[in-house]
Design a protein around this motif. Structure first.
Motif, PDB file in Angstrom:
ATOM      1  N   MET A   1      -2.184  27.315   7.847  1.00  9.79           N
ATOM      2  CA  MET A   1      -1.515  26.736   8.613  1.00  9.79           C
ATOM      3  C   MET A   1      -1.886  25.479   8.736  1.00  9.79           C
ATOM      4  SD  MET A   1      -1.098  27.983  11.696  1.00  9.79           S
ATOM      5  CE  MET A   1      -1.076  28.857  13.241  1.00  9.79           C
ATOM      6  N   ARG A   2      -3.135  25.195   7.996  1.00  9.62           N
ATOM      7  CA  ARG A   2      -3.568  23.140   8.210  1.00  9.62           C
ATOM      8  C   ARG A   2      -2.106  23.268   7.518  1.00  9.62           C
ATOM      9  NH1 ARG A   2      -8.276  20.493   6.673  1.00  9.62           N
ATOM     10  NH2 ARG A   2      -7.636  18.484   5.705  1.00  9.62           N
ATOM     11  N   THR A   3      -1.535  23.821   6.348  1.00  7.99           N
ATOM     12  CA  THR A   3      -0.420  22.175   6.176  1.00  7.99           C
ATOM     13  C   THR A   3       0.666  22.685   6.806  1.00  7.99           C
ATOM     14  OG1 THR A   3      -0.491  23.538   3.984  1.00  7.99           O
ATOM     15  CG2 THR A   3       1.482  22.312   4.879  1.00  7.99           C
ATOM     16  N   LEU A   4       1.158  23.528   8.259  1.00  2.00           N
ATOM     17  CA  LEU A   4       2.082  23.519   8.124  1.00  2.00           C
ATOM     18  C   LEU A   4       2.029  22.271   9.657  1.00  2.00           C
ATOM     19  CD1 LEU A   4       4.608  24.231   9.580  1.00  2.00           C
ATOM     20  CD2 LEU A   4       3.402  26.426  11.081  1.00  2.00           C
ATOM     21  N   ILE A   5       0.734  22.416   9.658  1.00  2.00           N
ATOM     22  CA  ILE A   5       0.105  21.495  10.815  1.00  2.00           C
ATOM     23  C   ILE A   5       0.122  20.164  10.797  1.00  2.00           C
ATOM     24  CG2 ILE A   5      -2.079  20.736  12.812  1.00  2.00           C
ATOM     25  CD1 ILE A   5      -2.956  23.561  12.581  1.00  2.00           C
ATOM     26  N   LEU A   6      -0.014  19.853   9.678  1.00  2.00           N
ATOM     27  CA  LEU A   6       0.347  18.840   9.114  1.00  2.00           C
ATOM     28  C   LEU A   6       1.134  18.348   8.557  1.00  2.00           C
ATOM     29  CD1 LEU A   6      -2.772  18.023   6.082  1.00  2.00           C
ATOM     30  CD2 LEU A   6      -2.555  16.912   8.333  1.00  2.00           C
ATOM     31  N   LEU A   7       2.215  18.962   8.850  1.00  2.00           N
ATOM     32  CA  LEU A   7       3.763  18.699   8.533  1.00  2.00           C
ATOM     33  C   LEU A   7       4.480  18.606   9.472  1.00  2.00           C
ATOM     34  CD1 LEU A   7       5.985  18.355   6.199  1.00  2.00           C
ATOM     35  CD2 LEU A   7       6.827  21.130   6.946  1.00  2.00           C
ATOM     36  N   LEU A   8       3.653  19.413  10.880  1.00  2.00           N
ATOM     37  CA  LEU A   8       4.672  19.129  11.815  1.00  2.00           C
ATOM     38  C   LEU A   8       4.278  17.602  12.802  1.00  2.00           C
ATOM     39  CD1 LEU A   8       4.036  22.471  13.672  1.00  2.00           C
ATOM     40  CD2 LEU A   8       6.490  21.176  12.820  1.00  2.00           C
ATOM     41  N   VAL A   9       2.483  17.035  12.732  1.00  2.00           N
ATOM     42  CA  VAL A   9       2.200  15.837  12.704  1.00  2.00           C
ATOM     43  C   VAL A   9       2.687  14.667  12.562  1.00  2.00           C
ATOM     44  CG1 VAL A   9       0.367  14.846  12.589  1.00  2.00           C
ATOM     45  CG2 VAL A   9       0.073  17.167  13.696  1.00  2.00           C
ATOM     46  N   GLY A  10       3.088  15.026  11.226  1.00  2.00           N
ATOM     47  CA  GLY A  10       4.226  13.848  10.132  1.00  2.00           C
ATOM     48  C   GLY A  10       5.327  13.494  10.988  1.00  2.00           C
ATOM     49  N   LEU A  11       6.211  15.072  11.032  1.00  2.00           N
ATOM     50  CA  LEU A  11       7.651  14.831  11.504  1.00  2.00           C
ATOM     51  C   LEU A  11       7.550  14.361  13.285  1.00  2.00           C
ATOM     52  CD1 LEU A  11       9.053  18.373  10.782  1.00  2.00           C
ATOM     53  CD2 LEU A  11       9.399  15.969   9.600  1.00  2.00           C
ATOM     54  N   ALA A  12       6.405  14.569  13.969  1.00  2.00           N
ATOM     55  CA  ALA A  12       5.948  13.848  15.469  1.00  2.00           C
ATOM     56  C   ALA A  12       6.343  12.547  15.146  1.00  2.00           C
ATOM     57  CB  ALA A  12       4.967  14.555  16.260  1.00  2.00           C
ATOM     58  N   LEU A  13       5.231  11.929  14.218  1.00  2.00           N
ATOM     59  CA  LEU A  13       5.153  10.989  14.431  1.00  2.00           C
ATOM     60  C   LEU A  13       6.374  10.131  13.525  1.00  2.00           C
ATOM     61  CD1 LEU A  13       1.104  11.150  12.676  1.00  2.00           C
ATOM     62  CD2 LEU A  13       1.778   9.720  15.573  1.00  2.00           C
ATOM     63  N   ALA A  14       6.648  10.516  13.146  1.00  2.82           N
ATOM     64  CA  ALA A  14       8.067  10.033  12.691  1.00  2.82           C
ATOM     65  C   ALA A  14       8.599   9.798  13.701  1.00  2.82           C
ATOM     66  CB  ALA A  14       8.718  10.273  12.001  1.00  2.82           C
TER      67      ALA A  14
END
Length: 84
Positions: A1-14
């Motif tokens: 779950m943490r991996t998915l959250i970090l991935l989504l945060v990265g895409l949102a920041l991008a």
């Protein structure tokens, strides 16, 4: 779950970096995002290593955590540059 959250945060920041950067400054914004996201991923990698995971276990996950947002950002930058 943490991996998915970090991935989504990265895409949102991008997406935010591309959206709010003026057209003339998008290359700089994408470069800075990539470097900052690399720093975030290195800190997250260090945290995983300090909790007992090996580099062999963490590296593939962090390759995805860094690579997907970074590649998506550069592809979007390229597409926006071609479009207009």
């Amino acid at each position: 779950m943490r991996t998915l959250i970090l991935l989504l945060v990265g895409l949102a920041l991008a997406a935010l970096a591309l959206h709010f950067a003026p057209t003339a400054q998008r290359t700089l914004a994408v470069t800075l995002f990539t470097l900052l996201w690399l720093g975030v991923c290195v800190l997250n990698l260090r945290t995983g290593l300090s909790h007992g995971y090996t580099l062999a276990e963490e590296l593939p996950i962090h390759a995805v955590l860094f690579g997907v947002p970074a590649a998506t950002t550069w592809l979007a930058w390229w597409w926006l540059r071609r479009a207009g």
